[in-house]
Design a protein around this motif. Structure first.
Motif, PDB file in Angstrom:
ATOM      1  N   GLN A  79       0.835  -1.206   0.000  1.00  0.00           N
ATOM      2  CA  GLN A  79       0.000   0.000   0.000  1.00  0.00           C
ATOM      3  C   GLN A  79       0.870   1.256   0.000  1.00  0.00           C
ATOM      4  N   SER A  80       0.285   2.358  -0.455  1.00  0.00           N
ATOM      5  CA  SER A  80       1.018   3.628  -0.487  1.00  0.00           C
ATOM      6  C   SER A  80       0.671   4.529   0.698  1.00  0.00           C
ATOM      7  N   THR A  81      -0.095   4.016   1.657  1.00  0.00           N
ATOM      8  CA  THR A  81      -0.602   4.862   2.746  1.00  0.00           C
ATOM      9  C   THR A  81       0.497   5.441   3.631  1.00  0.00           C
ATOM     10  N   THR A  82       1.530   4.667   3.948  1.00  0.00           N
ATOM     11  CA  THR A  82       2.600   5.173   4.811  1.00  0.00           C
ATOM     12  C   THR A  82       3.403   6.255   4.085  1.00  0.00           C
ATOM     13  N   GLY A  83       3.697   6.026   2.803  1.00  0.00           N
ATOM     14  CA  GLY A  83       4.406   7.030   2.016  1.00  0.00           C
ATOM     15  C   GLY A  83       3.616   8.320   1.902  1.00  0.00           C
ATOM     16  N   LYS A  84       2.303   8.174   1.736  1.00  0.00           N
ATOM     17  CA  LYS A  84       1.424   9.345   1.642  1.00  0.00           C
ATOM     18  C   LYS A  84       1.425  10.107   2.966  1.00  0.00           C
ATOM     19  N   PHE A  85       1.369   9.369   4.071  1.00  0.00           N
ATOM     20  CA  PHE A  85       1.430   9.998   5.393  1.00  0.00           C
ATOM     21  C   PHE A  85       2.754  10.736   5.553  1.00  0.00           C
ATOM     22  N   ASN A  86       3.858  10.101   5.152  1.00  0.00           N
ATOM     23  CA  ASN A  86       5.174  10.742   5.261  1.00  0.00           C
ATOM     24  C   ASN A  86       5.234  12.015   4.423  1.00  0.00           C
ATOM     25  N   CYS A  87       4.586  12.008   3.274  1.00  0.00           N
ATOM     26  CA  CYS A  87       4.537  13.196   2.414  1.00  0.00           C
ATOM     27  C   CYS A  87       3.747  14.313   3.106  1.00  0.00           C
ATOM     28  N   GLN A  88       2.645  13.938   3.769  1.00  0.00           N
ATOM     29  CA  GLN A  88       1.859  14.944   4.488  1.00  0.00           C
ATOM     30  C   GLN A  88       2.656  15.526   5.657  1.00  0.00           C
ATOM     31  N   VAL A  89       3.400  14.685   6.364  1.00  0.00           N
ATOM     32  CA  VAL A  89       4.245  15.166   7.470  1.00  0.00           C
ATOM     33  C   VAL A  89       5.295  16.135   6.928  1.00  0.00           C
ATOM     34  N   ARG A  90       5.883  15.793   5.778  1.00  0.00           N
ATOM     35  CA  ARG A  90       6.887  16.666   5.152  1.00  0.00           C
ATOM     36  C   ARG A  90       6.275  18.014   4.789  1.00  0.00           C
ATOM     37  N   MET A  91       5.035  17.986   4.252  1.00  0.00           N
ATOM     38  CA  MET A  91       4.321  19.211   3.911  1.00  0.00           C
ATOM     39  C   MET A  91       4.173  20.104   5.155  1.00  0.00           C
ATOM     40  N   THR A  92       3.762  19.506   6.262  1.00  0.00           N
ATOM     41  CA  THR A  92       3.570  20.261   7.498  1.00  0.00           C
ATOM     42  C   THR A  92       4.898  20.845   7.989  1.00  0.00           C
ATOM     43  N   MET A  93       5.966  20.045   7.939  1.00  0.00           N
ATOM     44  CA  MET A  93       7.278  20.498   8.414  1.00  0.00           C
ATOM     45  C   MET A  93       7.808  21.662   7.581  1.00  0.00           C
ATOM     46  N   LEU A  94       7.510  21.669   6.278  1.00  0.00           N
ATOM     47  CA  LEU A  94       8.028  22.714   5.389  1.00  0.00           C
ATOM     48  C   LEU A  94       7.103  23.922   5.280  1.00  0.00           C
ATOM     49  N   GLY A  95       5.965  23.888   5.993  1.00  0.00           N
ATOM     50  CA  GLY A  95       5.041  25.024   5.974  1.00  0.00           C
ATOM     51  C   GLY A  95       4.180  25.096   4.727  1.00  0.00           C
ATOM     52  N   GLY A  96       4.011  23.968   4.055  1.00  0.00           N
ATOM     53  CA  GLY A  96       3.148  23.936   2.873  1.00  0.00           C
ATOM     54  C   GLY A  96       1.707  23.677   3.255  1.00  0.00           C
ATOM     55  N   ASP A  97       0.821  23.715   2.261  1.00  0.00           N
ATOM     56  CA  ASP A  97      -0.587  23.422   2.513  1.00  0.00           C
ATOM     57  C   ASP A  97      -1.156  22.444   1.483  1.00  0.00           C
ATOM     58  N   THR A  98      -0.295  21.994   0.559  1.00  0.00           N
ATOM     59  CA  THR A  98      -0.719  21.094  -0.507  1.00  0.00           C
ATOM     60  C   THR A  98       0.432  20.135  -0.797  1.00  0.00           C
ATOM     61  N   PHE A  99       0.092  18.854  -1.041  1.00  0.00           N
ATOM     62  CA  PHE A  99       1.139  17.949  -1.502  1.00  0.00           C
ATOM     63  C   PHE A  99       0.628  17.112  -2.655  1.00  0.00           C
TER      64      PHE A  99
END
Length: 143
Positions: A79-99
């Motif tokens: 599944q891609s769910t963990t990778g997607k979660f990691n991408c969302q965490v990265r978005m939050t850390m970098l101050g983004g609002d879209t991934f």
């Protein structure tokens, strides 16, 4: 001088109850910090956004992001769910609002404005766009 008197136990119980009530009221006053990210089913308008980061990490995403960075590949369950979660965490850390996420291991982080989910031609290259700005209307996707 064996055990403490019952009055001491009652006093300790009252103090403990008062502290618990005080903590509860303090926590209830504070809003829960939650900003939902919704799937943009029509893709998005990159012209309304600024690209912050574009990363590729094909390694299996078998662990959650550590210190805001993790791999984006398929997990051990296929599944891609963990990778997607990691991408969302990265978005939050970098101050983004879209991934934008590709299950083969790519993650883009964007900072966008309202109106990014204007009708566009949905991508056919397997990307998923998730944003704080996309409408929830007609969707059951939330992350």
């Amino acid at each position: 001088g064996g055990s403490p008197p019952p009055q001491m136990a009652i006093l300790f119980g009252c103090v403990l109850g008062a502290v618990a009530l005080l903590v509860q009221f303090r926590l209830m006053e504070r809003p829960v910090p939650f900003t939902p990210v919704r799937r943009c089913l029509n893709g998005f308008q990159p012209s309304a956004c600024e690209l912050i980061e574009d990363e590729t990490d094909h390694r299996p995403a078998d662990s959650f992001a550590f210190r805001g960075k993790g791999s984006y590949g398929i997990n051990r369950f296929g599944q891609s769910t963990t990778g997607k979660f990691n991408c969302q965490v990265r978005m939050t850390m970098l101050g983004g609002d879209t991934f934008v996420f590709w299950s083969e291991g790519r993650c883009q982080v964007w900072r966008c404005h309202h109106g990014i989910d204007a009708p566009a031609t949905p991508s056919t290259d397997g990307q998923e766009v998730w944003s704080q700005h996309c409408s929830i209307s007609g969707q059951n996707h939330i992350m």
